[in-house]
Design a protein around this motif. Structure first.
Motif, PDB file in Angstrom:
ATOM      1  N   ALA A  40       0.829  -1.215   0.000  1.00  0.00           N
ATOM      2  CA  ALA A  40       0.000   0.000   0.000  1.00  0.00           C
ATOM      3  C   ALA A  40       0.860   1.261   0.000  1.00  0.00           C
ATOM      4  O   ALA A  40       0.562   2.220  -0.722  1.00  0.00           O
ATOM      5  N   SER A  41       1.927   1.261   0.787  1.00  0.00           N
ATOM      6  CA  SER A  41       2.791   2.448   0.819  1.00  0.00           C
ATOM      7  C   SER A  41       3.467   2.635  -0.534  1.00  0.00           C
ATOM      8  O   SER A  41       3.629   3.767  -1.006  1.00  0.00           O
ATOM      9  N   GLY A  42       3.829   1.545  -1.190  1.00  0.00           N
ATOM     10  CA  GLY A  42       4.420   1.631  -2.519  1.00  0.00           C
ATOM     11  C   GLY A  42       3.448   2.187  -3.550  1.00  0.00           C
ATOM     12  O   GLY A  42       3.833   2.985  -4.409  1.00  0.00           O
ATOM     13  N   ILE A  43       2.198   1.773  -3.464  1.00  0.00           N
ATOM     14  CA  ILE A  43       1.173   2.292  -4.377  1.00  0.00           C
ATOM     15  C   ILE A  43       1.025   3.792  -4.204  1.00  0.00           C
ATOM     16  O   ILE A  43       1.080   4.557  -5.166  1.00  0.00           O
ATOM     17  N   GLY A  51       6.333   7.547 -10.405  1.00  0.00           N
ATOM     18  CA  GLY A  51       7.330   6.599 -10.886  1.00  0.00           C
ATOM     19  C   GLY A  51       7.720   5.601  -9.821  1.00  0.00           C
ATOM     20  O   GLY A  51       7.051   5.450  -8.800  1.00  0.00           O
ATOM     21  N   ARG A  52       8.820   4.945 -10.066  1.00  0.00           N
ATOM     22  CA  ARG A  52       9.329   3.869  -9.214  1.00  0.00           C
ATOM     23  C   ARG A  52       9.743   4.384  -7.829  1.00  0.00           C
ATOM     24  O   ARG A  52      10.345   5.445  -7.697  1.00  0.00           O
ATOM     25  N   THR A  85      13.928  13.543  -2.326  1.00  0.00           N
ATOM     26  CA  THR A  85      13.801  12.242  -3.002  1.00  0.00           C
ATOM     27  C   THR A  85      12.928  11.264  -2.215  1.00  0.00           C
ATOM     28  O   THR A  85      12.652  10.171  -2.699  1.00  0.00           O
ATOM     29  N   SER A  86      12.518  11.635  -1.011  1.00  0.00           N
ATOM     30  CA  SER A  86      11.795  10.696  -0.150  1.00  0.00           C
ATOM     31  C   SER A  86      10.357  11.125   0.107  1.00  0.00           C
ATOM     32  O   SER A  86      10.011  12.299   0.001  1.00  0.00           O
ATOM     33  N   ILE A  87       9.563  10.129   0.448  1.00  0.00           N
ATOM     34  CA  ILE A  87       8.170  10.336   0.830  1.00  0.00           C
ATOM     35  C   ILE A  87       7.942   9.556   2.114  1.00  0.00           C
ATOM     36  O   ILE A  87       8.213   8.356   2.172  1.00  0.00           O
ATOM     37  N   THR A 110       5.176   4.062  10.295  1.00  0.00           N
ATOM     38  CA  THR A 110       5.696   5.073   9.395  1.00  0.00           C
ATOM     39  C   THR A 110       6.606   4.378   8.386  1.00  0.00           C
ATOM     40  O   THR A 110       7.529   3.674   8.789  1.00  0.00           O
ATOM     41  N   PHE A 111       6.311   4.551   7.108  1.00  0.00           N
ATOM     42  CA  PHE A 111       7.112   3.964   6.036  1.00  0.00           C
ATOM     43  C   PHE A 111       7.770   5.102   5.268  1.00  0.00           C
ATOM     44  O   PHE A 111       7.107   6.089   4.944  1.00  0.00           O
TER      45      PHE A 111
END
Length: 128
Positions: A40-43, A51-52, A85-87, A110-111
């Motif tokens: 889910a965090s990746g989505i 993007g990736r 560069t991070s989320i 937290t991811f």
């Protein structure tokens, strides 16, 4: 039952806990729950980064209730912070119990995800 009345964030992923995901006691492996949260965090992060993305850290995670076979897992995500560069995302996993209508929070964490270019090098996250 958790003290929270409603999930925080947007519903990003729903799945069903199956017997193959359980330990001998009938509880779902914590690693399986974490994997659903990571998906889910990746989505959500990939949508924001356009993007990736890859997971670079998982922080502050504790299980407050087990997941059982037949529970429907709902994973909610909220973007907390966007760096260069991070989320950073707040992720909550909620279980709708198979035998009951109640939904309760199982865990939250937290991811931190990083956006990558085609060569796998960190890239800037778009400013919206």
């Amino acid at each position: 039952m958790t003290e929270l009345l409603a999930p925080r964030g947007e519903l990003t992923l729903r799945t069903l806990a199956m017997p193959g995901d359980a330990n001998p006691a009938g509880d779902i492996f914590g690693g399986w729950v974490m994997a659903q949260m990571d998906l889910a965090s990746g989505i959500r992060a990939a949508e924001r980064a356009r993007g990736r993305v890859v997971t670079v850290a998982v922080k502050e995670m504790a299980f407050v209730s087990p997941v059982q076979i037949g529970d429907t897992m709902s994973i909610y995500t909220a973007v907390e912070r966007v760096g260069r560069t991070s989320i950073t995302l707040h992720i909550e996993a909620w279980a709708q119990r198979a035998r009951y209508k109640a939904q309760e929070r199982v865990t939250a964490g937290t991811f931190i995800m990083v956006a990558l270019d085609e060569q796998g090098i960190p890239k800037a996250v778009p400013q919206k």
